[in-house]
Design an enzyme around this catalytic site. Structure first.
Site, mmCIF file in Angstrom:
data_model
loop_
_atom_site.group_PDB
_atom_site.id
_atom_site.type_symbol
_atom_site.label_atom_id
_atom_site.label_comp_id
_atom_site.label_asym_id
_atom_site.label_seq_id
_atom_site.Cartn_x
_atom_site.Cartn_y
_atom_site.Cartn_z
ATOM 1 N N HIS A 103 0.849 -1.196 0.000
ATOM 2 C CA HIS A 103 0.000 0.000 0.000
ATOM 3 C C HIS A 103 0.888 1.250 0.000
ATOM 4 C CE1 HIS A 103 -2.898 3.021 1.251
ATOM 5 N NE2 HIS A 103 -3.839 2.187 0.863
ATOM 6 N N GLU A 173 -3.864 2.141 -7.461
ATOM 7 C CA GLU A 173 -4.288 3.269 -6.630
ATOM 8 C C GLU A 173 -3.383 4.465 -6.904
ATOM 9 O OE1 GLU A 173 -6.521 2.029 -2.830
ATOM 10 O OE2 GLU A 173 -4.394 1.885 -2.394
HETATM 11 P P1 PGA Z 1 -9.564 6.147 0.376
HETATM 12 O O1 PGA Z 1 -8.333 5.134 0.556
HETATM 13 O O2 PGA Z 1 -10.719 5.320 -0.130
HETATM 14 O O3 PGA Z 1 -9.824 6.698 1.744
HETATM 15 O O4 PGA Z 1 -9.137 7.179 -0.607
HETATM 16 C C1 PGA Z 1 -8.095 4.114 -0.369
HETATM 17 C C2 PGA Z 1 -6.936 3.269 0.075
HETATM 18 O O5 PGA Z 1 -6.066 3.750 0.796
HETATM 19 O O6 PGA Z 1 -6.859 2.086 -0.251
#
Ligand code: PGA
Length: 261
Positions: A103, A173
């Site tokens: 992450h 992401e």
């Molecule tokens: P968020 O986070 O939905 O709060 O933007 C997504 C993530 O960190 O996986």
């Protein structure tokens, strides 16, 4: 061999993962959120729901066919003198089936691409499904982010055998959207998911790469989930903040379910 993920692909289910991060503060609150989500998820058949609580709460919950249990990290060694770390085997033996690896918030704390690759290897070896996060910090006009996404993707899979690649989930992401107020546009999302699919195809071939789910994460909520599912060309969502309220997460699950009909 078939795991939940290859079944998802065949049954055309979308995957929605709740990443609670370092929340909530106590087990009672955690149970309330989890049980609320579980009740609603049991009525939604075309979405696979996975919740990733912090370690101390994991043993409060059970992976079921309605809500699967995930963790937010593992260590790449198997056992021994590694104070504060948690192994893949410890998680498997505690009923966990999925684990988020790489992450962006962990990468910011110093996790390196080599660490991510070693963790992915250990997760797969133990029988956990890794949810591998990749994504650029800046979406620059010159497109250098494309090289970074490719490098992160290939390096995260570099220790796996080609025949094991199908066992992972990729969560794209864009770091600039994580925790932000707006998700990436569905047009760009579509482009990015095609790009990731193409890299997987070129690197590992059709047999190994077909069916690997590509999720999107970053500022997803119940209001944008439907459009993302319809137009983003993605197999599901990785959700942070909105997974901490059972009500809002349930709305989001319903939006995904309706958009996937
Ligand atoms: P968020 O986070 O939905 O709060 O933007 C997504 C993530 O960190 O996986």
């Amino acid at each position: 061999m078939q795991n939940n993920i290859s079944r998802n692909f065949k049954e055309k289910k979308k995957i929605v993962i709740g990443n609670w991060k370092m929340n909530p503060d106590n087990p009672k609150e955690a149970s309330n959120i989890y049980n609320g989500i579980k009740r609603a998820a049991s009525r939604i058949s075309n979405v696979t729901t996975i919740i990733c609580p912090p370690y101390p709460f994991i043993s409060l919950f059970k992976s079921t066919s309605k809500v699967f249990l995930g963790a937010q990290n593992i260590f790449y060694e198997e056992k021994g003198s590694y104070t504060g770390e948690v192994s893949a085997l410890q998680l498997i033996n505690s009923g966990v089936e999925y684990v988020i690896i790489g992450h962006s918030e962990r990468r910011k704390l110093g996790e390196k691409e080599e660490d991510v690759a070693k963790k992915v290897l250990k997760a797969v070896a133990a029988g956990l499904t890794p949810i591998i996060c990749i994504g650029e910090e800046v979406h620059d006009a010159e497109g250098t982010y494309l090289d970074l996404v490719k490098r992160e993707l290939i390096s995260s899979l570099s220790l796996l055998k080609k025949t094991e690649i199908w066992k992972v989930i990729i969560a794209y992401e864009p770091v600039w959207a994580v925790g932000g107020t707006a998700a990436m546009s569905t047009y760009e999302m579509h482009q990015m998911s095609l790009y990731i699919q193409k890299i997987l195809l070129d690197e590992y071939g059709k047999t190994s790469s077909t069916g690997i789910p590509i999720l999107y994460g970053g500022a997803v909520d119940a209001t944008n989930a439907s459009e993302i599912i319809k137009k983003g060309n993605i197999d599901g969502l990785l959700v942070g903040r909105e997974s901490l309220s059972a009500e809002r997460f349930i709305e989001l699950l319903k939006a995904v379910s309706n958009a996937n009909n």
